[in-house]
Design a protein around this motif. Structure first.
Motif, PDB file in Angstrom:
ATOM      1  N   ILE A  75       0.504  18.962  14.432  1.00  0.00           N
ATOM      2  CA  ILE A  75       1.421  17.839  14.214  1.00  0.00           C
ATOM      3  C   ILE A  75       2.512  17.832  15.279  1.00  0.00           C
ATOM      4  CG2 ILE A  75       3.178  16.903  12.655  1.00  0.00           C
ATOM      5  CD1 ILE A  75       1.355  17.964  10.342  1.00  0.00           C
ATOM      6  N   GLU A  76       3.138  18.990  15.471  1.00  0.00           N
ATOM      7  CA  GLU A  76       4.203  19.075  16.458  1.00  0.00           C
ATOM      8  C   GLU A  76       3.671  18.914  17.882  1.00  0.00           C
ATOM      9  OE1 GLU A  76       7.309  21.784  13.887  1.00  0.00           O
ATOM     10  OE2 GLU A  76       5.777  22.816  15.064  1.00  0.00           O
ATOM     11  N   GLY A  77       2.424  19.303  18.086  1.00  0.00           N
ATOM     12  CA  GLY A  77       1.798  19.080  19.392  1.00  0.00           C
ATOM     13  C   GLY A  77       1.637  17.595  19.676  1.00  0.00           C
ATOM     14  N   GLU A  78       1.219  16.833  18.674  1.00  0.00           N
ATOM     15  CA  GLU A  78       1.076  15.391  18.844  1.00  0.00           C
ATOM     16  C   GLU A  78       2.432  14.719  19.065  1.00  0.00           C
ATOM     17  OE1 GLU A  78      -0.696  11.457  16.532  1.00  0.00           O
ATOM     18  OE2 GLU A  78      -1.432  13.435  15.958  1.00  0.00           O
ATOM     19  N   LEU A  79       3.446  15.176  18.348  1.00  0.00           N
ATOM     20  CA  LEU A  79       4.781  14.608  18.487  1.00  0.00           C
ATOM     21  C   LEU A  79       5.482  15.069  19.771  1.00  0.00           C
ATOM     22  CD1 LEU A  79       6.056  15.065  14.830  1.00  0.00           C
ATOM     23  CD2 LEU A  79       5.559  12.890  15.951  1.00  0.00           C
ATOM     24  N   GLY A  80       5.138  16.255  20.225  1.00  0.00           N
ATOM     25  CA  GLY A  80       5.783  16.801  21.410  1.00  0.00           C
ATOM     26  C   GLY A  80       7.121  17.450  21.130  1.00  0.00           C
ATOM     27  N   VAL A  81       7.448  17.654  19.865  1.00  0.00           N
ATOM     28  CA  VAL A  81       8.694  18.318  19.461  1.00  0.00           C
ATOM     29  C   VAL A  81       8.447  19.063  18.150  1.00  0.00           C
ATOM     30  CG1 VAL A  81      10.311  16.696  20.552  1.00  0.00           C
ATOM     31  CG2 VAL A  81       9.534  16.277  18.224  1.00  0.00           C
ATOM     32  N   PRO A  82       9.220  20.133  17.911  1.00  0.00           N
ATOM     33  CA  PRO A  82       9.137  20.781  16.599  1.00  0.00           C
ATOM     34  C   PRO A  82       9.863  19.939  15.562  1.00  0.00           C
ATOM     35  CG  PRO A  82      10.799  21.852  17.947  1.00  0.00           C
ATOM     36  CD  PRO A  82      10.127  20.822  18.824  1.00  0.00           C
ATOM     37  N   LEU A  83       9.401  19.993  14.345  1.00  0.00           N
ATOM     38  CA  LEU A  83      10.061  19.283  13.245  1.00  0.00           C
ATOM     39  C   LEU A  83      11.072  20.209  12.571  1.00  0.00           C
ATOM     40  CD1 LEU A  83       6.982  17.415  11.769  1.00  0.00           C
ATOM     41  CD2 LEU A  83       8.950  16.397  12.938  1.00  0.00           C
ATOM     42  N   PRO A  84      12.035  19.651  11.854  1.00  0.00           N
ATOM     43  CA  PRO A  84      13.032  20.479  11.166  1.00  0.00           C
ATOM     44  C   PRO A  84      12.374  21.463  10.191  1.00  0.00           C
ATOM     45  CG  PRO A  84      13.710  18.176  11.148  1.00  0.00           C
ATOM     46  CD  PRO A  84      12.289  18.213  11.658  1.00  0.00           C
ATOM     47  N   ALA A 119      13.411  14.280  22.654  1.00  0.00           N
ATOM     48  CA  ALA A 119      12.556  15.362  23.148  1.00  0.00           C
ATOM     49  C   ALA A 119      13.328  16.319  24.064  1.00  0.00           C
ATOM     50  CB  ALA A 119      11.346  14.794  23.886  1.00  0.00           C
ATOM     51  N   GLU A 120      14.410  15.839  24.658  1.00  0.00           N
ATOM     52  CA  GLU A 120      15.210  16.696  25.523  1.00  0.00           C
ATOM     53  C   GLU A 120      16.182  17.565  24.725  1.00  0.00           C
ATOM     54  OE1 GLU A 120      17.024  14.565  28.742  1.00  0.00           O
ATOM     55  OE2 GLU A 120      15.135  13.582  29.272  1.00  0.00           O
ATOM     56  N   ARG A 121      16.292  17.300  23.427  1.00  0.00           N
ATOM     57  CA  ARG A 121      17.181  18.071  22.558  1.00  0.00           C
ATOM     58  C   ARG A 121      16.440  18.517  21.300  1.00  0.00           C
ATOM     59  NH1 ARG A 121      22.787  15.285  21.736  1.00  0.00           N
ATOM     60  NH2 ARG A 121      23.112  17.343  20.875  1.00  0.00           N
ATOM     61  N   PRO A 122      15.334  19.259  21.463  1.00  0.00           N
ATOM     62  CA  PRO A 122      14.575  19.678  20.276  1.00  0.00           C
ATOM     63  C   PRO A 122      15.454  20.523  19.349  1.00  0.00           C
ATOM     64  CG  PRO A 122      13.854  20.898  22.221  1.00  0.00           C
ATOM     65  CD  PRO A 122      14.820  19.846  22.691  1.00  0.00           C
ATOM     66  N   GLY A 123      15.288  20.293  18.070  1.00  0.00           N
ATOM     67  CA  GLY A 123      16.066  21.015  17.072  1.00  0.00           C
ATOM     68  C   GLY A 123      17.292  20.263  16.595  1.00  0.00           C
ATOM     69  N   ASP A 124      17.635  19.177  17.255  1.00  0.00           N
ATOM     70  CA  ASP A 124      18.774  18.349  16.857  1.00  0.00           C
ATOM     71  C   ASP A 124      18.214  17.104  16.179  1.00  0.00           C
ATOM     72  OD1 ASP A 124      21.330  17.281  16.612  1.00  0.00           O
ATOM     73  OD2 ASP A 124      21.323  16.444  18.630  1.00  0.00           O
ATOM     74  N   TYR A 125      18.314  17.031  14.832  1.00  0.00           N
ATOM     75  CA  TYR A 125      17.700  15.950  14.070  1.00  0.00           C
ATOM     76  C   TYR A 125      18.691  15.294  13.119  1.00  0.00           C
ATOM     77  CZ  TYR A 125      13.490  18.109  15.796  1.00  0.00           C
ATOM     78  OH  TYR A 125      12.527  18.619  16.614  1.00  0.00           O
ATOM     79  N   PRO A 126      19.618  14.504  13.632  1.00  0.00           N
ATOM     80  CA  PRO A 126      20.495  13.807  12.703  1.00  0.00           C
ATOM     81  C   PRO A 126      19.686  12.838  11.841  1.00  0.00           C
ATOM     82  CG  PRO A 126      20.761  12.924  14.917  1.00  0.00           C
ATOM     83  CD  PRO A 126      19.855  14.118  15.016  1.00  0.00           C
ATOM     84  N   VAL A 127      20.127  12.673  10.614  1.00  0.00           N
ATOM     85  CA  VAL A 127      19.497  11.708   9.720  1.00  0.00           C
ATOM     86  C   VAL A 127      20.183  10.365   9.933  1.00  0.00           C
ATOM     87  CG1 VAL A 127      19.139  11.054   7.299  1.00  0.00           C
ATOM     88  CG2 VAL A 127      18.878  13.449   8.000  1.00  0.00           C
ATOM     89  N   LEU A 128      19.385   9.334  10.137  1.00  0.00           N
ATOM     90  CA  LEU A 128      19.877   7.967  10.203  1.00  0.00           C
ATOM     91  C   LEU A 128      19.328   7.247   8.988  1.00  0.00           C
ATOM     92  CD1 LEU A 128      19.393   7.052  13.971  1.00  0.00           C
ATOM     93  CD2 LEU A 128      21.484   7.720  12.808  1.00  0.00           C
TER      94      LEU A 128
END
Length: 178
Positions: A19-28, A113-122
């Motif tokens: 999943i994260e490979g398809e997205l190109g970023v790790p998820l929270p 993608a340049e800031r993986p690990g930063d996931y603010p909720v909108l």
């Protein structure tokens, strides 16, 4: 969330690397824990949570793929459904929906993608008003929606709907797609 709902964790195996490979970023990390414990489904008969599900209704990745294809479809014009943002595309910056309500409130992350690990909720309420920015985890936001009546405009505890969870496992006709 487990204590709040009285839910017995399901221990759902998820191939996060795919999943994260398809997205190109790790998820929270907390989102992944919620998915493994609950899967996709509905909290309090009104809050849809996108996780891993055999049907498309509550499947996070399937819903993201659909949103991305619509957002990229030039025949539909150049207005994004998540304006002023765009749907996240691998390697870029944009929104990914992980939840909604029966009243059409939307819950997303802003992923860069340049800031993986930063996931603010909108989050945006059903009236199509402005996006609200929350610097909190997915699980904290979801908990506040369900349990904090003062968490406005998104708290639903004031409606006394209880804090239940109903899995959507493989039941496309019984689910509520976004």
């Amino acid at each position: 969330m487990i204590e709040l709902t009285g839910w017995e964790p399901r221990g759902i195996p998820v191939d996060w690397s795919a999943i994260e490979g398809e997205l190109g970023v790790p998820l929270p990390a907390d989102y992944k824990e919620l998915c493994e414990a609950f899967g996709g489904g509905t909290f309090s008969d009104s809050v849809s949570f996108l996780g891993r599900d055999e049907g498309i209704s509550f499947d996070f990745l399937a819903q993201w793929r659909v949103a991305l294809s619509v957002d990229r479809d030039s025949t539909l014009g150049y207005v994004s459904a998540v304006d002023p943002y765009a749907i996240y595309a691998p390697g870029g910056k944009g929104m990914v929906t992980w939840g909604s309500t029966e009243w059409a409130d939307e819950y997303c992350w802003l992923i860069d993608a340049e800031r993986p690990g930063d996931y603010p909720v909108l989050a945006r309420s059903h009236d199509g008003g402005p996006w609200h920015w929350y610097d909190m985890s997915t699980s904290e936001f979801l908990y506040r929606v369900l349990a904090d009546a003062d968490f406005q405009p998104f708290g639903i505890a004031q409606y006394d709907l209880g804090t239940t969870f109903e899995p959507g496992t493989g039941c496309p006709s019984g689910g509520r797609p976004l």
